[in-house]
Design an enzyme around this catalytic site. Structure first.
Site, PDB file in Angstrom:
ATOM      1  N   HIS B 125       0.829  -1.210   0.000  1.00 41.64           N
ATOM      2  CA  HIS B 125       0.000   0.000   0.000  1.00 41.64           C
ATOM      3  C   HIS B 125       0.860   1.255   0.000  1.00 41.64           C
ATOM      4  O   HIS B 125       1.928   1.283   0.604  1.00 41.64           O
ATOM      5  CB  HIS B 125      -0.886   0.021   1.252  1.00 41.64           C
ATOM      6  CG  HIS B 125      -2.001  -0.970   1.192  1.00 41.64           C
ATOM      7  ND1 HIS B 125      -3.086  -0.820   0.369  1.00 41.64           N
ATOM      8  CD2 HIS B 125      -2.193  -2.135   1.859  1.00 41.64           C
ATOM      9  CE1 HIS B 125      -3.906  -1.837   0.528  1.00 41.64           C
ATOM     10  NE2 HIS B 125      -3.390  -2.666   1.429  1.00 41.64           N
ATOM     11  N   CYS B 191       0.040   2.103  -5.487  1.00 38.62           N
ATOM     12  CA  CYS B 191      -0.832   3.073  -6.133  1.00 38.62           C
ATOM     13  C   CYS B 191      -0.117   4.410  -6.228  1.00 38.62           C
ATOM     14  O   CYS B 191       0.785   4.707  -5.453  1.00 38.62           O
ATOM     15  CB  CYS B 191      -2.109   3.279  -5.319  1.00 38.62           C
ATOM     16  SG  CYS B 191      -3.206   1.871  -5.408  1.00 38.62           S
TER      17      CYS B 191
END
Lengths: 449, 214
Positions: B125, B191
């Site tokens: 993440h 991301c």
């Protein structure tokens, strides 16, 4: 170099398949569709695996024949050269004529350096041996450049060229071991060299189909289903190749007979393991029993030929006949009739005829025919490999589902991203966190009061 | 009421501070271009140079023995990452799954093992709901940086970065990232870009491409 423009739509197809019932013809690239071994990309991989591994096989055998000064050296070298023609055709079918020709010249050159090495070894000329090795080392760079132009990807080209360099080293290793009388190691090298070329084919077919997805219907060369097809093609063709050499060694009474028979037996173990991986240990054992049995009948045939015993030859052929029937029924049952016994039986008949034919021609010193038959026998095995893997995958699709995700992972929750709209949820989360930490709620109550 | 606002201020600053970091990262990605040309880079060898030598009968045969490891720990000294590796598969919607703990990373176990021929993939993440997570600084990696992966058996593999690219989230080249290659690749995913609230995900995906050092 602009030969990339000369792409022909379809890869060379060598598949003259046994029909298989009920094979789903979905594409591999899509998740959720049934896995299949029959895609243009898997065909390309099979073709390259066939021809590259056959090259390794004939190169090693030819060098061995050269060292022995065998009577069939020329014909064995001829088979190697015919293989080069086929490889160049396969390259042309993907990259056009010009590239095919370039490949052909480069590939023939490297074979020439091997011949130099064999000759130098025969003459005990260390300088000439080193010269041949140096030439072979240069070949890596040349090949890397060729592959870079071909695949349009230098890193991939470098890796593949390294792979081909390892192929060169393995061939030299096999030959040196043979000359040194270390036959076990020589055959270990031969098996590894064949295996290695299937790895190169895997990488090369993957690079080519990535480069021209449209030409291959957006299918992928490397999927769990195509892995099975490639594995069976590899092992079945290797079986035919090693069986042939063991038979030749048997009739010649060669010193390396034991080692070649051992290599064939190890191939059987690997095949049984492949069957076990799909059908379980019991089926694998049953397979091994039948398969080893049929190799035994070939051995009987060789022995009977050596002894000029026609009755025993006849008996061996009869046993092979029975094996065909038993083995075909075994596979029909295992695959829930996805494979039909009569079709399988015909395929096995071809295999037996090719090997017996090649052996008879060899024993009769008709080497040209012998090597035509060997090539045929080697190529033939990729047909049952496609049919068998197709039936297995169709029977157990869940074991061969695509391992490719259809989407990227969701690796963020937005806590650090720029906020274009007011992030109420986040603000709330932040507020609550702070409130909890500092006792805001309590204080607000105090103010309100 | 004033007191409440004062108390809220640090929280707002914290949020916007991180946003700026993410934004500048987005800009940098755009500047460096979506299709950074990896072919212009120096070649990084996947395989050790194989020297031709005569075979000694005592020696092991020459073979491609690139074996993978089941990764337990991922270290990226350049950005101070030292994380545990979770093992994940594919979600029912076809997405690669993600680590449960945002301080950990996750190895895609349906793909290659780090070190094997093929692309292995590890995702982490960039942020959680309130702040940075394990791969927050992933975008700072550049060509030549090293990644270390260790297995439970103590074996380690080192990978070297050869390209850093970002893609709109639905346009990432999945074959290139997850598909087969003759090399031993390790691709790190996180991301990047703005957060799309409607889709509840970041607009882009960052991929750091690395390959086996030796």
């Amino acid at each position: 170099m602009n030969w990339k423009k000369g792409i022909v739509a379809l890869p060379l197809s060598v598949s003259l398949l046994l029909p298989t019932a009920g094979i789903v013809s979905a594409q591999n690239g899509e998740t959720h569709s049934a896995p299949t071994v029959e895609t243009p990309a898997a065909d390309l991989r099979a073709t390259l695996g066939h021809l590259l591994s056959e090259h390794a096989y004939f190169a090693i055998e030819t060098m061995r024949k050269g060292a022995e000064g065998a009577a069939d050296f020329e014909e064995s070298a001829g088979a190697l050269s015919d293989n080069t023609e086929d490889l160049a055709k396969a390259i042309s079918s993907v990259y056009g004529e010009e590239a095919g020709k370039q490949f052909h010249d480069m590939w023939s050159n490297h074979i020439g350096f091997f011949v130099d090495y064999v000759k130098a070894t025969g003459n005990k000329d260390e300088d000439a041996k080193q010269k041949a090795l140096d030439s072979l080392a240069n070949y890596k760079n040349e090949f890397s450049q060729f592959l870079e132009t071909a695949t349009g990807e230098r890193l991939e080209a470098d890796a593949l060229a390294e792979g081909l360099q390892m192929h060169v080293n393995q061939l030299i290793g096999a030959f040196d071991s043979y000359v040194a009388g270390n036959y076990e190691k020589a055959y270990e090298y031969e098996r590894e060299a064949i295996n290695h070329m299937h790895m190169v084919a895997k990488g090369l077919s993957s690079a080519i189909t990535d480069q021209f997805p449209d030409k291959f219907n957006n299918t992928m060369a490397v999927t769990p289903a195509s892995d099975l097809r490639a594995k069976l093609g590899h092992l079945l063709a290797e079986h035919a190749g090693l069986a042939m050499m063991a038979m030749q060694n048997g009739i010649d009474g060669s010193k390396d007979f034991e080692a070649s028979a051992q290599a064939l037996s190890e191939n059987t173990d690997d095949l049984a393991a492949a069957i076990s991986s799909v059908y379980g240990e019991d089926a694998g054992m049953k397979f091994k029993e039948m398969w080893s049995g049929h190799i035994g009948y070939f051995v009987d045939y060789v022995k009977a030929t050596a002894a000029n015993d026609e009755a025993k030859k006849e008996e061996a052929l009869k046993n092979l006949e029975q094996y065909r029937e038993d083995f075909s029924n075994f596979l029909e049952t295992a695959t829930d009739e996805r494979l039909k016994a009569d079709m399988l039986s015909q395929g096995l008949q071809d295999h037996v005829e090719q090997l017996i034919g090649a052996f008879n021609s060899y024993a009769g010193e008709n080497y040209a025919t012998a090597y035509d038959n060997v090539r045929e026998a080697y190529a033939h095995m990729f047909t049952p490999a496609k049919a068998l893997s197709g039936a297995f995958v169709n029977q157990f699709p869940e074991k061969f589902e695509s391992s490719m995700p259809s989407d990227m992972p969701k690796t963020g929750m937005g806590g650090t991203a720029q906020q274009q709209e007011f992030p109420f949820e986040l603000l709330l989360a932040g507020l609550l966190a702070i409130a909890a930490a500092t006792g805001v709620v309590l204080r607000r109550k105090q103010i309100e009061r | 009421m004033m007191n409440v606002l004062k108390l809220l201020m640090p929280a707002m600053l914290l949020l916007s501070g991180c946003s700026m970091a993410a934004q500048s990262a987005g800009d940098r990605d755009q500047n460096s271009g979506m299709q950074e040309n990896i072919q212009q880079e120096d070649p990084l060898r996947t395989l050790p140079d194989s020297n031709i030598s005569k075979t000694d009968s005592d020696k092991e045969i020459i073979k491609d023995n690139r074996e993978g490891i089941i990764p337990d720990r991922l270290q990226i000294p350049a950005i101070g990452v030292d994380a545990e590796v979770e093992k994940v598969g594919m979600l029912s919607n076809g997405k690669m799954d993600v680590p449960k703990n945002d301080e950990n990373v996750a190895w895609y176990q349906k793909g290659a093992q780090p070190g094997q021929p093929g692309n292995s993939v590890i995702a982490g993440h960039v942020d959680n709901k309130t702040g940075p997570a394990v791969f927050f600084k992933l975008e700072k990696l550049k060509k030549g940086d090293e990644i270390k992966v260790s297995g439970s058996d103590g074996n380690q593999r080192t990978f070297v970065v050869y390209a850093v690219k970002s893609y709109p989230r639905n346009e990432a080249p999945l074959n290139e990232i997850f598909g087969y290659t003759y090399r031993s690749g390790l691709n790190l995913i996180t991301c990047t870009g703005d957060f799309d609230h409607e889709a509840s995900t970041h607009k882009e995906r960052l991929v750091v491409y690395t390959q086996l050092k030796n």
